[in-house]
Design a protein around this motif. Structure first.
Motif, PDB file in Angstrom:
ATOM      1  N   GLU A  17    -101.889  25.384 -51.493  1.00 52.19           N
ATOM      2  CA  GLU A  17    -103.284  25.756 -51.229  1.00 52.19           C
ATOM      3  C   GLU A  17    -104.145  25.636 -52.471  1.00 52.19           C
ATOM      4  O   GLU A  17    -105.285  25.184 -52.409  1.00 52.19           O
ATOM      5  CB  GLU A  17    -103.361  27.191 -50.688  1.00 52.19           C
ATOM      6  CG  GLU A  17    -102.820  27.352 -49.284  1.00 52.19           C
ATOM      7  CD  GLU A  17    -101.297  27.480 -49.223  1.00 52.19           C
ATOM      8  OE1 GLU A  17    -100.758  27.440 -48.104  1.00 52.19           O
ATOM      9  OE2 GLU A  17    -100.645  27.619 -50.279  1.00 52.19           O
ATOM     10  N   SER A  18    -103.596  26.047 -53.613  1.00 53.21           N
ATOM     11  CA  SER A  18    -104.404  25.993 -54.832  1.00 53.21           C
ATOM     12  C   SER A  18    -104.536  24.551 -55.322  1.00 53.21           C
ATOM     13  O   SER A  18    -105.505  24.196 -55.968  1.00 53.21           O
ATOM     14  CB  SER A  18    -103.829  26.902 -55.923  1.00 53.21           C
ATOM     15  OG  SER A  18    -102.739  26.310 -56.584  1.00 53.21           O
ATOM     16  N   GLU A  19    -103.567  23.719 -54.975  1.00 53.48           N
ATOM     17  CA  GLU A  19    -103.631  22.289 -55.290  1.00 53.48           C
ATOM     18  C   GLU A  19    -104.822  21.660 -54.562  1.00 53.48           C
ATOM     19  O   GLU A  19    -105.596  20.900 -55.142  1.00 53.48           O
ATOM     20  CB  GLU A  19    -102.311  21.638 -54.846  1.00 53.48           C
ATOM     21  CG  GLU A  19    -102.252  20.133 -55.001  1.00 53.48           C
ATOM     22  CD  GLU A  19    -102.107  19.675 -56.449  1.00 53.48           C
ATOM     23  OE1 GLU A  19    -102.640  18.586 -56.743  1.00 53.48           O
ATOM     24  OE2 GLU A  19    -101.483  20.383 -57.260  1.00 53.48           O
ATOM     25  N   LEU A  20    -104.989  22.016 -53.297  1.00 56.51           N
ATOM     26  CA  LEU A  20    -106.126  21.519 -52.509  1.00 56.51           C
ATOM     27  C   LEU A  20    -107.434  22.039 -53.080  1.00 56.51           C
ATOM     28  O   LEU A  20    -108.421  21.312 -53.166  1.00 56.51           O
ATOM     29  CB  LEU A  20    -106.006  21.965 -51.049  1.00 56.51           C
ATOM     30  CG  LEU A  20    -104.886  21.349 -50.224  1.00 56.51           C
ATOM     31  CD1 LEU A  20    -104.888  21.966 -48.827  1.00 56.51           C
ATOM     32  CD2 LEU A  20    -105.029  19.838 -50.125  1.00 56.51           C
TER      33      LEU A  20
ATOM     34  N   THR B 230    -108.976  23.178 -46.158  1.00 55.10           N
ATOM     35  CA  THR B 230    -108.721  21.812 -45.705  1.00 55.10           C
ATOM     36  C   THR B 230    -108.437  20.900 -46.885  1.00 55.10           C
ATOM     37  O   THR B 230    -108.775  21.222 -48.022  1.00 55.10           O
ATOM     38  CB  THR B 230    -109.955  21.260 -44.956  1.00 55.10           C
ATOM     39  OG1 THR B 230    -111.079  21.320 -45.834  1.00 55.10           O
ATOM     40  CG2 THR B 230    -110.245  22.054 -43.692  1.00 55.10           C
ATOM     41  N   ASP B 231    -107.848  19.750 -46.585  1.00 56.60           N
ATOM     42  CA  ASP B 231    -107.587  18.769 -47.640  1.00 56.60           C
ATOM     43  C   ASP B 231    -108.837  17.931 -47.874  1.00 56.60           C
ATOM     44  O   ASP B 231    -109.899  18.199 -47.296  1.00 56.60           O
ATOM     45  CB  ASP B 231    -106.363  17.906 -47.298  1.00 56.60           C
ATOM     46  CG  ASP B 231    -106.552  17.090 -46.020  1.00 56.60           C
ATOM     47  OD1 ASP B 231    -107.710  16.872 -45.591  1.00 56.60           O
ATOM     48  OD2 ASP B 231    -105.530  16.650 -45.459  1.00 56.60           O
ATOM     49  N   LEU B 232    -108.722  16.890 -48.692  1.00 54.94           N
ATOM     50  CA  LEU B 232    -109.903  16.082 -49.039  1.00 54.94           C
ATOM     51  C   LEU B 232    -110.481  15.337 -47.852  1.00 54.94           C
ATOM     52  O   LEU B 232    -111.630  14.937 -47.862  1.00 54.94           O
ATOM     53  CB  LEU B 232    -109.565  15.113 -50.178  1.00 54.94           C
ATOM     54  CG  LEU B 232    -109.399  15.769 -51.555  1.00 54.94           C
ATOM     55  CD1 LEU B 232    -108.912  14.754 -52.568  1.00 54.94           C
ATOM     56  CD2 LEU B 232    -110.699  16.394 -52.036  1.00 54.94           C
ATOM     57  N   ASN B 233    -109.680  15.149 -46.790  1.00 56.64           N
ATOM     58  CA  ASN B 233    -110.193  14.510 -45.580  1.00 56.64           C
ATOM     59  C   ASN B 233    -110.662  15.556 -44.568  1.00 56.64           C
ATOM     60  O   ASN B 233    -110.866  15.255 -43.399  1.00 56.64           O
ATOM     61  CB  ASN B 233    -109.114  13.633 -44.940  1.00 56.64           C
ATOM     62  CG  ASN B 233    -108.594  12.593 -45.922  1.00 56.64           C
ATOM     63  OD1 ASN B 233    -109.376  11.949 -46.612  1.00 56.64           O
ATOM     64  ND2 ASN B 233    -107.285  12.444 -46.002  1.00 56.64           N
TER      65      ASN B 233
END
Length: 165
Positions: free
Chosen positions: A20-23, A148-151
């Protein structure tokens, strides 16, 4: 007429090594670029975790700090590669909730905090309460919870499906 476009200048993102923190980090880089903002990464070594260790082992703290530094240098590197120049980090020691919600935002003049949706399992959340929840309630500036992710695909949905396969 007043400019309705909010321009953030100093963005804080908390990273703890979780997915989650990576996102949150990836999105923070994108938001910082769009706003020409300075990105400040923070990793907190929760010192309460060491209180159970019979002898407060300084070697253990050192190890954790070394690992954190390597992780943070990696993030800085990623941010630079993504074209973001104004990026720095800090490793703090203490209770994550107040450090993220109050201390660092005050010290660094933060106007946006970006944080992952969770970083705790259900039991931990029950026992100590979610850091994200606390920050959302107590921060003086805007808080963006990244789900959410980058998409813009739901992050938690993708991790759940991976586990079941």
């Amino acid at each position: 007429m007043m400019n309705m476009l909010q321009q953030y200048k100093h963005i804080l993102v908390a990273v703890d090594g979780s997915y989650e923190s990576e996102l949150a980090f990836q999105k923070a880089v994108a938001v910082s670029k769009r706003n020409h903002a300075e990105l400040f990464l923070i990793h907190i070594v929760d010192t309460r975790a060491f209180q159970n260790v019979s002898s407060f082992d300084s070697a253990m703290v050192e190890q954790v700090t070394t690992t954190a530094k390597e992780t943070m240098d990696g993030y800085i590197d990623q941010a630079h590669k993504a074209g973001l120049d104004a990026v720095s980090y800090s490793i703090e020691y203490g209770a994550p909730k107040t450090i993220i919600a109050r201390d660092v935002p005050k010290a660094k003049d933060i106007d946006l905090i970006m944080i992952g949706a969770t970083g705790l399992n259900a039991v931990e959340r029950l026992l100590i309460g979610s850091v994200t929840e606390y920050v959302t309630r107590n921060a003086q500036c805007d808080v963006l919870v990244v789900r959410t992710d980058l998409n813009n695909q739901p992050a938690l949905a993708t991790t759940k499906t991976k586990k079941t396969k």
